[in-house]
Design a protein around this motif. Structure first.
Motif, short mmCIF file in Angstrom:
data_model
loop_
_atom_site.label_atom_id
_atom_site.label_comp_id
_atom_site.label_asym_id
_atom_site.label_seq_id
_atom_site.Cartn_x
_atom_site.Cartn_y
_atom_site.Cartn_z
N GLN A 278 0.83 -1.21 0.00
CA GLN A 278 0.00 0.00 0.00
C GLN A 278 0.87 1.26 0.00
N GLU A 313 -3.71 0.22 6.66
CA GLU A 313 -3.72 1.39 5.78
C GLU A 313 -3.29 2.64 6.53
N ASN A 396 -7.18 6.00 -2.22
CA ASN A 396 -6.63 4.65 -2.07
C ASN A 396 -7.70 3.60 -2.34
N PHE A 398 -7.76 -0.83 -2.30
CA PHE A 398 -7.03 -2.08 -2.13
C PHE A 398 -8.00 -3.25 -2.22
N ASN A 404 -3.21 -3.18 -5.03
CA ASN A 404 -3.14 -1.85 -4.43
C ASN A 404 -3.11 -0.79 -5.52
#
Length: 412
Positions: A278, A313, A396, A398, A404
């Motif tokens: 990440q 995260e 973001n 994932f 990712n």
């Protein structure tokens, strides 16, 4: 010099609203789109979870009856969002050979597939619909959108679980940068509020079981979080080269300035607890955009509300942004929409674009006490103003399998 890619159209249908305006208004108001399921199959199959983030406006109220009969719900949602986005972009006149489509789905036509199997078991093979395969294909939503707009530069469907929608945006950016297209319609869609996915996710203990408090069930980063809330819907954006947009006088929302992709190579479901993948995606996106961590003022976090994922995260953001993380307004909008799986990254890209345009970070709801050790500046309860001048934000996304994706959105 890399081609600048801008956003000229937005469209969505979500648990917060049937279009972008109502969805964004609901997000800024901190309203939950999660409610009890009224389907009789909840009791029939003894599902342990009886709520989800269902569409605020059913697709059947927007599309024609023939369209709903020929499309799986995942394609229906994508078509609703794509039509809004295309109209929002001004329905541009463009050579089809310079127009592409990238619409992702994490699961695809699960309703069509399982309904067809039920039909075979109950009535025999002769009663299966002839369009079953075109309806259940994961690329069906993208194909229908390409037919709608006449795209011939390529039509693509990334399938990367909950990172799918954001990966579609990244792929669209690369199509424009590489010269394959001037305009690309990108996004993600999911229609998986069905007994089988609900039962399966529940068996994994991935879903919240707060049946007595659906609206309060999605609690990213909260010490009492117990899993994600299933959502459904679609988000679609029209991406365009800045040169092409300027030539036709298009209104520009923001720039998709950077993309970063990585993979964990750790497990088929939970993320690598180190968060290395990440962090790598975030750093790659910042490098691609040529912005420093000091330029980032906002993050729309993946933040699903799972015990295994949120802390990873948060730590990755802390490392990726360093000391600047103290000044980054983090929003976890799944607290309001639930988790749209393959549609999540696209809807949250729309939220990030609007946050940059309107200079406001939407709130995170349902957070009463941050889990100890989560060191981020979470926007809670009410929206927060963002700075003036040129600003940048991260989105973001994932997914299961260690996918990712990070996107940098920059103001114009």
């Amino acid at each position: 010099m890399a081609t600048t890619v801008v956003v000229t159209g937005l469209g969505t249908t979500s648990p917060l609203g049937g279009d972008v305006a109502s969805t964004w208004e609901g997000a800024l108001a901190g309203r939950s789109g999660v409610r009890p399921l009224e389907n009789d199959w909840v009791e029939r199959y003894e599902l342990p979870v009886s709520f989800a983030g269902q569409l605020a406006v059913p697709a059947a109220e927007v599309l024609t009856r023939p369209e709903t009969r020929r499309m799986d719900p995942s394609a229906q949602y994508a078509m609703v969002a794509a039509r809004e986005a295309w109209a929002d972009a001004g329905s541009p006149e463009v050579d089809g050979e310079r127009l592409g489509v990238v619409v992702a789905s994490g699961i695809g036509g699960v309703w069509t597939m399982l309904d067809a199997w039920d039909t075979i078991q109950a009535k025999g093979a002769r009663r299966v619909m002839p369009l079953t395969v075109p309806m259940l294909m994961p690329n069906s939503p993208a194909a229908y959108v390409s037919l709608e707009v006449g795209a011939r530069a390529g039509v693509h469907t990334p399938v990367s679980a909950c990172a799918s929608g954001a990966e579609a945006v990244a792929y669209g950016v690369e199509m424009i940068r590489s010269g394959r297209a001037d305009i690309v319609v990108v996004g993600g869609t999911e229609a998986a509020i069905h007994p089988m996915p609900l039962a399966s996710f529940a068996k994994m203990r991935a879903l919240s079981t707060r049946n007595d408090d659906p609206a309060g069930a999605s609690r990213p980063y909260d010490v009492t979080r117990d899993g994600f809330v299933m959502g459904e819907g679609s988000g679609v954006l029209v991406l365009e080269s800045a040169e092409h947009a300027a030539a036709r006088g298009a209104r520009v929302y923001a720039e998709i300035a950077g993309v970063g992709l990585s993979s964990d190579a750790y497990d088929i479901a939970p993320p690598d607890p180190s968060g290395r993948g990440q962090e790598l995606a975030m750093r790659a996106a910042l490098r691609d955009a040529d912005v420093s961590d000091r330029d980032v003022v906002h993050v729309n976090a993946h933040a699903t509300s799972t015990p295994a994922g949120d802390g990873v995260e948060a730590a990755a953001m802390r490392r990726g942004l360093g000391g600047e993380a103290d000044h980054v307004a983090v929003s976890a909008t799944k607290s309001m929409t639930g988790h749209l799986l393959g549609g999540a990254g696209a809807l949250e890209t729309i939220f990030t674009v609007l946050a940059v345009r309107d200079r406001v970070a939407p709130p995170t709801i349902n957070v009463t006490e941050l889990e100890p050790g989560i060191d981020i500046d979470l926007v809670r309860g009410t929206p927060r103003p963002l700075p003036g001048g040129q600003i940048a934000a991260l989105n973001n996304a994932f997914g299961f399998g260690g996918h990712n994706v990070a996107l940098v959105v920059r103001s114009v």
